[in-house]
Design an enzyme around this catalytic site. Structure first.
Site, PDB file in Angstrom:
ATOM      1  N   GLU A  47       0.885  -1.467   0.229  1.00  0.00           N
ATOM      2  CA  GLU A  47      -0.358   0.459  -0.444  1.00  0.00           C
ATOM      3  C   GLU A  47       0.750   0.799  -0.054  1.00  0.00           C
ATOM      4  O   GLU A  47       1.015   1.735   0.795  1.00  0.00           O
ATOM      5  CB  GLU A  47      -0.714   0.076   1.166  1.00  0.00           C
ATOM      6  CG  GLU A  47      -2.042  -0.527   0.905  1.00  0.00           C
ATOM      7  CD  GLU A  47      -3.295  -1.088   2.077  1.00  0.00           C
ATOM      8  OE1 GLU A  47      -4.370  -1.774   2.321  1.00  0.00           O
ATOM      9  OE2 GLU A  47      -2.865  -0.448   3.319  1.00  0.00           O
ATOM     10  N   GLU A  59      -6.014  -6.781  -1.568  1.00  0.00           N
ATOM     11  CA  GLU A  59      -7.240  -6.814  -0.545  1.00  0.00           C
ATOM     12  C   GLU A  59      -8.225  -6.800  -0.635  1.00  0.00           C
ATOM     13  O   GLU A  59      -8.743  -5.290  -0.874  1.00  0.00           O
ATOM     14  CB  GLU A  59      -6.256  -6.107   0.932  1.00  0.00           C
ATOM     15  CG  GLU A  59      -4.558  -5.993   1.284  1.00  0.00           C
ATOM     16  CD  GLU A  59      -3.896  -5.847   2.007  1.00  0.00           C
ATOM     17  OE1 GLU A  59      -4.686  -4.927   3.012  1.00  0.00           O
ATOM     18  OE2 GLU A  59      -3.010  -5.165   2.109  1.00  0.00           O
TER      19      GLU A  59
END
Length: 273
Positions: free
Chosen positions: A79, A177
């Site tokens: 991320e 995710e």
């Protein structure tokens, strides 16, 4: 840390997965702890070294991972919306250094393995400009996180961003995710990350059926956009040591197993081709 997710532990676990016929997808955080959009902390071992030495360290470390573990897929960073390995790889203040560091990781994979590389961004709202700014880098897959509570509750916007990225970046896309609650209740006293109605999508209530319907909708988007699919975050993160445990789960209501440890209907979505 020394035991959880150390190199040796991940290597052994990866081998177990391979022995069971599974493919291995590794996310390298390039940090001593979790990395995410709010936290990209340089490993202590790399503190106080020059930028050239840092580039070399990333290359060598990534080479070691792909050579010894041989994952089928590997993310360079987790991320990395704001960049990674701060302050050197801060995307806002050091965009060219961020790209240079990212490139070292990607290059190490290319030079020493056949692993598919992923660049991982959380959310959809500014994903286009992020990937557009990295267009000169050599990587294989756009990996997006999607959690309604953090990234927005509009599945149509998620889908149109995926369509746009695929068309313009010429890359495969995967939802790296996602997760969704099957209840807003709890099974221990650890404060849950998602616990109120305003954090979820109205059309998908926090029920076993709502969780399943959310995943079915997400899977449908992946099919319609010809994406690689989705990966569920922490399906097994259960509360299991009683309500007052210091090692409780802030995620037990988003797992794919209920509070009795029974598998939930949402898991069926993984079986349907």
């Amino acid at each position: 840390s020394s035991s959880r997710s150390s190199f040796e532990e991940v290597k052994a676990f990866s081998q177990r997965a391979k022995n069971n016929g599974l493919k291995v997808w590794l996310t390298v955080h390039y940090s001593d702890s979790w990395a995410d959009p709010g936290k990209q902390i340089k490993p202590q071992q790399w503190e106080n070294i020059s930028f050239e030495a840092l580039k070399d360290s990333i290359y060598t470390y990534t080479k070691k991972i792909v050579t010894e573990i041989q994952p089928e897929y590997i993310q360079i960073g987790n991320e990395i919306n704001p960049g990674f390995i701060f302050p050197d790889g801060n995307r806002t203040s050091n965009p060219s250094q961020f790209k240079a560091l990212l490139n070292e990781g990607l290059q190490a994979v290319r030079d020493h393995s056949n692993s598919k590389t992923m660049i991982h961004y959380a959310g959809y709202s500014n994903a286009y400009s992020f990937y557009d700014s990295l267009s000169e880098l050599d990587y294989d897959i756009i990996a997006l996180s999607y959690y309604p509570t953090w990234h927005g509750k509009n599945l149509n916007e998620l889908k149109s961003m995926m369509v746009s990225l695929k068309a313009n970046m010429q890359k495969d896309i995967i939802i790296a995710e996602t997760a969704y609650p099957f209840t807003l209740g709890w099974n221990d006293y650890t404060n849950n990350i998602v616990g109120s109605e305003d954090q979820i999508i109205q059309d998908y209530p926090a029920t076993p059926q709502g969780q399943k319907d959310f995943l079915a909708a997400l899977k449908n988007i992946c099919v319609e956009t010809e994406s690689l699919g989705f990966c569920y975050w922490a399906p097994e993160w259960l509360a299991y040591r009683g309500p007052t445990s210091n090692e409780g789960s802030n995620w037990e209501n988003q797992a794919l197993f209920d509070f009795d440890g029974k598998i939930l209907p949402a898991a069926q979505i993984f079986n349907d081709n």
